[in-house]
Design a protein around this motif. Structure first.
Motif, mmCIF file in Angstrom:
data_model
loop_
_atom_site.group_PDB
_atom_site.id
_atom_site.type_symbol
_atom_site.label_atom_id
_atom_site.label_comp_id
_atom_site.label_asym_id
_atom_site.label_seq_id
_atom_site.Cartn_x
_atom_site.Cartn_y
_atom_site.Cartn_z
ATOM 1 N N ARG A 177 0.842 -1.197 0.000
ATOM 2 C CA ARG A 177 0.000 0.000 0.000
ATOM 3 C C ARG A 177 0.872 1.238 0.000
ATOM 4 O O ARG A 177 1.767 1.384 0.829
ATOM 5 C CB ARG A 177 -0.911 0.000 1.235
ATOM 6 N N THR A 179 1.497 5.200 0.515
ATOM 7 C CA THR A 179 1.007 6.351 1.264
ATOM 8 C C THR A 179 1.796 7.576 0.835
ATOM 9 O O THR A 179 3.036 7.580 0.908
ATOM 10 C CB THR A 179 1.181 6.147 2.782
ATOM 11 N N TYR A 196 6.438 8.541 -1.718
ATOM 12 C CA TYR A 196 5.499 7.550 -1.208
ATOM 13 C C TYR A 196 6.205 6.568 -0.286
ATOM 14 O O TYR A 196 7.270 6.033 -0.630
ATOM 15 C CB TYR A 196 4.892 6.734 -2.354
ATOM 16 N N ASP A 199 3.892 0.201 2.426
ATOM 17 C CA ASP A 199 3.558 -0.675 3.547
ATOM 18 C C ASP A 199 3.178 -2.043 2.984
ATOM 19 O O ASP A 199 2.195 -2.172 2.261
ATOM 20 C CB ASP A 199 2.389 -0.083 4.336
#
Length: 207
Positions: A177, A179, A196, A199
């Motif tokens: 993921r 972020t 970014y 995760d």
């Protein structure tokens, strides 16, 4: 734990080079080198693919003493020279050039274990932990992402599209993921710098 940061200049259509590796079509601007120097100051290890290493070692070593070059370029040359270089290749055995004494060659089959060792290294007493940085190296970047080894993507997204025949940075879905940590438009630049964090906790790395 040290971070592995992948940094690249990317066109609007996701390419890091034009046909046949042509970099002249990429959206370079006056902020490009400054951003790279900023990243290198916080790193002590360069993790590179074979082709990117060959291009770097051919170009960067003489820049440090070339007084016709901007200071930021000379600084990048010095920072590259002082960093440990780790090159991932199954065929490279020689031709390490001016950086031979500070360069290690790692077989792709040992990539995951070697990167884990590098990330686990602790700084000496009183020293700040520094990052591992990958520039260019599209094939290596794809492998690192699939193995779940990249901690941060730092992309300078430029204001043009390369079109057909370019070299894409990504060849598959990132198994993690993303972020958005920062979005920055440097002064007098048409590029945007996107950072970014990745995760992998909710996704199984592809191995």
């Amino acid at each position: 734990m040290r971070k592995l940061i992948v940094s690249n200049l990317v066109s609007l259509d996701g390419q890091i080079a034009g046909p046949n590796g042509d970099l002249s079509v990429m959206p370079f601007d006056e902020t490009f080198s400054a951003r790279n120097a900023e990243l290198l100051r916080e790193a002590d290890t360069l993790l590179l693919g074979r082709r990117t290493y060959a291009a770097f070692v051919d170009y960067w070593p003489p820049i440090a003493d070339d007084k016709t070059q901007p200071e930021v370029e000379r600084e990048i040359s010095r920072l590259n020279a002082n960093a440990r270089k780790v090159v991932v290749s199954e065929i490279l055995t020689r031709g390490l050039g001016a950086w031979a004494d500070s360069t290690e060659v790692v077989h792709p089959g040992k990539l995951a274990s070697r990167v884990a060792e590098l990330k686990a290294e602790r700084p000496g007493r009183g020293k700040k932990s520094k990052n591992i940085v990958t520039f260019g190296s599209a094939t290596l970047v794809q492998a690192l992402l699939k193995l779940g080894l990249v901690d941060e993507l730092r992309l300078q997204v430029g204001a043009n599209a390369v079109g057909r025949g370019g070299r894409p940075l990504f060849d598959a879905r990132i198994p993690g993921r993303l972020t958005l940590v920062e979005a920055d438009v440097p002064d007098e630049s048409q590029n945007i710098v996107l950072t970014y964090a990745i995760d992998y906790e909710d996704s199984e790395p592809v191995g």
